[in-house]
Design an enzyme around this catalytic site. Structure first.
Site, PDB file in Angstrom:
ATOM      1  N   LYS A   1       0.863  -1.181   0.000  1.00 27.02           N
ATOM      2  CA  LYS A   1       0.000   0.000   0.000  1.00 27.02           C
ATOM      3  C   LYS A   1       0.897   1.228   0.000  1.00 27.02           C
ATOM      4  O   LYS A   1       1.634   1.478   0.955  1.00 27.02           O
ATOM      5  CB  LYS A   1      -0.916   0.006   1.218  1.00 27.02           C
ATOM      6  CG  LYS A   1      -1.875   1.197   1.248  1.00 27.02           C
ATOM      7  CD  LYS A   1      -2.766   1.152   2.475  1.00 27.02           C
ATOM      8  CE  LYS A   1      -3.742   2.323   2.516  1.00 27.02           C
ATOM      9  NZ  LYS A   1      -4.609   2.291   3.706  1.00 27.02           N
TER      10      LYS A   1
ATOM     11  N   ARG B   1     -10.711   9.868   1.116  1.00 22.61           N
ATOM     12  CA  ARG B   1     -10.634  10.519   2.430  1.00 22.61           C
ATOM     13  C   ARG B   1     -11.769  11.520   2.610  1.00 22.61           C
ATOM     14  O   ARG B   1     -12.233  11.742   3.730  1.00 22.61           O
ATOM     15  CB  ARG B   1      -9.272  11.172   2.597  1.00 22.61           C
ATOM     16  CG  ARG B   1      -8.160  10.123   2.757  1.00 22.61           C
ATOM     17  CD  ARG B   1      -6.773  10.689   2.765  1.00 22.61           C
ATOM     18  NE  ARG B   1      -5.789   9.600   2.874  1.00 22.61           N
ATOM     19  CZ  ARG B   1      -4.498   9.739   2.620  1.00 22.61           C
ATOM     20  NH1 ARG B   1      -4.015  10.916   2.242  1.00 22.61           N
ATOM     21  NH2 ARG B   1      -3.677   8.717   2.741  1.00 22.61           N
TER      22      ARG B   1
ATOM     23  N   LYS C   1       1.204   9.968   5.949  1.00 25.72           N
ATOM     24  CA  LYS C   1       1.253   8.541   6.241  1.00 25.72           C
ATOM     25  C   LYS C   1       2.505   7.868   5.688  1.00 25.72           C
ATOM     26  O   LYS C   1       2.566   6.648   5.541  1.00 25.72           O
ATOM     27  CB  LYS C   1      -0.005   7.859   5.684  1.00 25.72           C
ATOM     28  CG  LYS C   1      -1.299   8.428   6.268  1.00 25.72           C
ATOM     29  CD  LYS C   1      -2.510   7.590   5.893  1.00 25.72           C
ATOM     30  CE  LYS C   1      -3.768   8.126   6.576  1.00 25.72           C
ATOM     31  NZ  LYS C   1      -4.948   7.242   6.377  1.00 25.72           N
TER      32      LYS C   1
ATOM     33  N   GLU D   1       7.747  -6.876   1.900  1.00 25.50           N
ATOM     34  CA  GLU D   1       6.439  -6.898   2.548  1.00 25.50           C
ATOM     35  C   GLU D   1       5.679  -8.189   2.229  1.00 25.50           C
ATOM     36  O   GLU D   1       5.064  -8.794   3.118  1.00 25.50           O
ATOM     37  CB  GLU D   1       5.610  -5.691   2.095  1.00 25.50           C
ATOM     38  CG  GLU D   1       6.155  -4.344   2.545  1.00 25.50           C
ATOM     39  CD  GLU D   1       5.883  -4.077   4.027  1.00 25.50           C
ATOM     40  OE1 GLU D   1       5.203  -4.892   4.673  1.00 25.50           O
ATOM     41  OE2 GLU D   1       6.360  -3.050   4.526  1.00 25.50           O
TER      42      GLU D   1
ATOM     43  N   LYS E   1      -2.122  -1.570  -3.744  1.00 28.09           N
ATOM     44  CA  LYS E   1      -2.943  -0.358  -3.770  1.00 28.09           C
ATOM     45  C   LYS E   1      -2.038   0.862  -3.912  1.00 28.09           C
ATOM     46  O   LYS E   1      -1.089   0.987  -3.136  1.00 28.09           O
ATOM     47  CB  LYS E   1      -3.762  -0.277  -2.475  1.00 28.09           C
ATOM     48  CG  LYS E   1      -4.681   0.935  -2.378  1.00 28.09           C
ATOM     49  CD  LYS E   1      -5.434   0.950  -1.041  1.00 28.09           C
ATOM     50  CE  LYS E   1      -6.355   2.162  -0.953  1.00 28.09           C
ATOM     51  NZ  LYS E   1      -7.074   2.228   0.332  1.00 28.09           N
TER      52      LYS E   1
ATOM     53  N   SER F   1      -9.947   5.494  -5.403  1.00 27.53           N
ATOM     54  CA  SER F   1     -10.886   6.579  -5.692  1.00 27.53           C
ATOM     55  C   SER F   1     -10.349   7.561  -6.722  1.00 27.53           C
ATOM     56  O   SER F   1     -11.100   8.043  -7.577  1.00 27.53           O
ATOM     57  CB  SER F   1     -11.221   7.317  -4.395  1.00 27.53           C
ATOM     58  OG  SER F   1     -10.037   7.795  -3.767  1.00 27.53           O
TER      59      SER F   1
ATOM     60  N   TYR G   1     -14.686   0.776  -7.612  1.00 28.50           N
ATOM     61  CA  TYR G   1     -15.969   1.468  -7.538  1.00 28.50           C
ATOM     62  C   TYR G   1     -16.754   1.307  -8.831  1.00 28.50           C
ATOM     63  O   TYR G   1     -17.939   1.643  -8.890  1.00 28.50           O
ATOM     64  CB  TYR G   1     -15.741   2.945  -7.216  1.00 28.50           C
ATOM     65  CG  TYR G   1     -14.925   3.132  -5.958  1.00 28.50           C
ATOM     66  CD1 TYR G   1     -15.504   2.989  -4.699  1.00 28.50           C
ATOM     67  CD2 TYR G   1     -13.561   3.403  -6.020  1.00 28.50           C
ATOM     68  CE1 TYR G   1     -14.751   3.123  -3.542  1.00 28.50           C
ATOM     69  CE2 TYR G   1     -12.805   3.532  -4.869  1.00 28.50           C
ATOM     70  CZ  TYR G   1     -13.400   3.392  -3.630  1.00 28.50           C
ATOM     71  OH  TYR G   1     -12.640   3.496  -2.495  1.00 28.50           O
TER      72      TYR G   1
END
Length: 428
Positions: A296, A306, A318, A334, A349, A375, A414
């Protein structure tokens, strides 16, 4: 559609199909046997079966037997057939050149729609989609300004209708993202593991209505944190890792207890997959899967999301826990850790800007690979379609096919409902 059967006097039985081609060789019954007694049946010498009211066309039966037809061909008198089609003429000014000495011409396998479909390497179906759904405590569905066509859905009303529409076109997997009231947000995100909180209540409702629905959940503190971060924030701005993992384990167990099929830690804390696996197993939830957000990235493509959850960090960013977009090999670090700790699915992502990372994990792991078309990707395509700068439908389908081609088994998008309708031939 009419069907007719006629009996004539010429020798071979003949059947005529819808395309007008004539087939010779139907064999009528000549003897009928009942209780070991044979009854002679007068053999019709020709039979024409016409399956519709269409005209028979210009081709008529010659009345020749199979042997006679074969003999005519051997003698050099084959029956007439349509002429060889003429060669197409090139436009004026086309240079006259010798054919290139190519042993292989890949375009031969692309020359018709039928051949292209036959050799298509990547298939896309509604079963590949997971539909992200935003939920809130209200009864009204609230549109999300930065994500045209998306809403915060009332968990008892609009949500059920949206899931019904998705299932109707073959999308039977959803992932839930809650908009939590500000009054319930705290620095430690304790609402995340409230067994009667918004997400557990919603899971129980959906499972009661649609028992076979696959429900994915998000495991992270940012929707519940007054700081807007995925973990607990120390006063100096440091995101606490181990303390956050402790909270995430309780959150995952609460979601599993409500009936979640797949819990999805998206927080990017170190060691959280192994800790969650241990916590789930200790509570008897060995059957619940873990989809780890393995790679991510700290991406600028998350902005509209958000807004949807009102989860923008109150301070800082972040980047100390999400991955650097410049890094490629780090995704292997990871993925190896997550796989060793018991992850069942590995997720990348965002998706489209990170197709190389999807392919990397696909080649390096035997686990299912998921990708999240986020998004920002969705909103850009929607905006381009509204402005008539692109064909929204075609770009949507191409982007999803590319994510599949890179190696993703499932896609969180989406566009799930819209794309599934397109694949099913339903008008959007």
């Amino acid at each position: 559609m009419a069907s007719t059967i006629s009996v004539g006097t010429s020798s071979p039985p003949v059947a005529k199909n819808l395309n007008g081609w004539t087939y010779v060789g139907l064999r009528p019954v000549t003897n009928l046997k009942v209780n070991n007694v044979r009854f002679p049946v007068k053999r019709p010498t020709s039979m024409v079966i016409q399956a519709s009211n269409e005209k028979e066309g210009s081709v008529k039966s010659s009345g020749l037997s199979i042997e006679e037809c074969e003999a005519a061909v051997v003698a050099g008198n084959p029956p007439s057939a349509p002429p060889v089609p003429p060669k197409s003429v090139s436009p004026a000014g086309t240079p006259v050149v010798s054919s290139l000495p190519l042993a292989r011409r890949p375009r031969r396998n692309r020359k018709s729609a039928v051949l292209r479909a036959s050799f298509q390497e990547t298939q896309l179906s509604p079963a590949n989609f997971v539909l992200p759904l935003f939920i809130h405590e209200g009864e009204e569905d609230t549109p999300i300004g930065a994500m045209p066509g998306c809403y915060r859905l009332g968990w008892r009303h609009g949500l059920l209708e949206e899931v019904y529409k998705a299932r109707d076109v073959g999308v039977n997997s959803v992932v839930l993202f809650p908009k939590i009231p500000d009054a319930l947000k705290t620095p430690t995100g304790d609402e995340a593991y409230n067994d009667n909180g918004l997400v557990p209540r919603t899971i129980r409702l959906l499972k009661d209505k649609y028992p076979d629905l696959a429900i994915y959940t998000d495991v992270a503190l940012d929707p519940y944190s007054s700081d807007g971060h995925d973990g607990i924030v120390r006063e100096d701005g440091v995101i606490l890792n181990d303390e956050t993992v402790y909270q995430l384990c309780k959150q995952a167990v609460s979601q599993a207890g409500a009936g979640a099929d797949v819990v999805s830690p998206s927080d990017m804390m170190d060691g959280r997959v192994g800790a969650i696996r241990e916590a789930l197993d200790a509570e008897g939830f060995q059957h619940v899967s873990i989809m780890s957000y393995t790679a991510k990235y700290a991406s600028a493509f998350y902005g509209p999301f958000r807004e949807a959850l009102d989860s923008q960090p109150r301070s800082g960013d972040k980047k100390t826990y999400q991955m650097n977009p410049a890094n490629y090999r780090e995704a292997l670090v990871e993925s190896h850790e997550d796989e060793a700790e018991g992850a069942d699915i590995l997720l990348v992502k965002p998706a489209l800007p990170y197709l190389d990372v999807i392919r990397l994990l696909r080649d390096q792991s035997s686990l299912p690979i998921a990708a999240y078309q986020v998004s920002g990707e969705y909103s850009m395509i929607k905006a381009g379609g509204v402005l008539k700068m692109i064909d929204e439908e075609k770009v949507m389908m191409e982007s999803l096919m590319c994510i599949r081609r890179a190696g993703a088994d499932v896609i969180l998008t989406y566009f799930a409902l819209q794309a599934a309708r397109s694949l099913c031939g339903v008008k959007n």
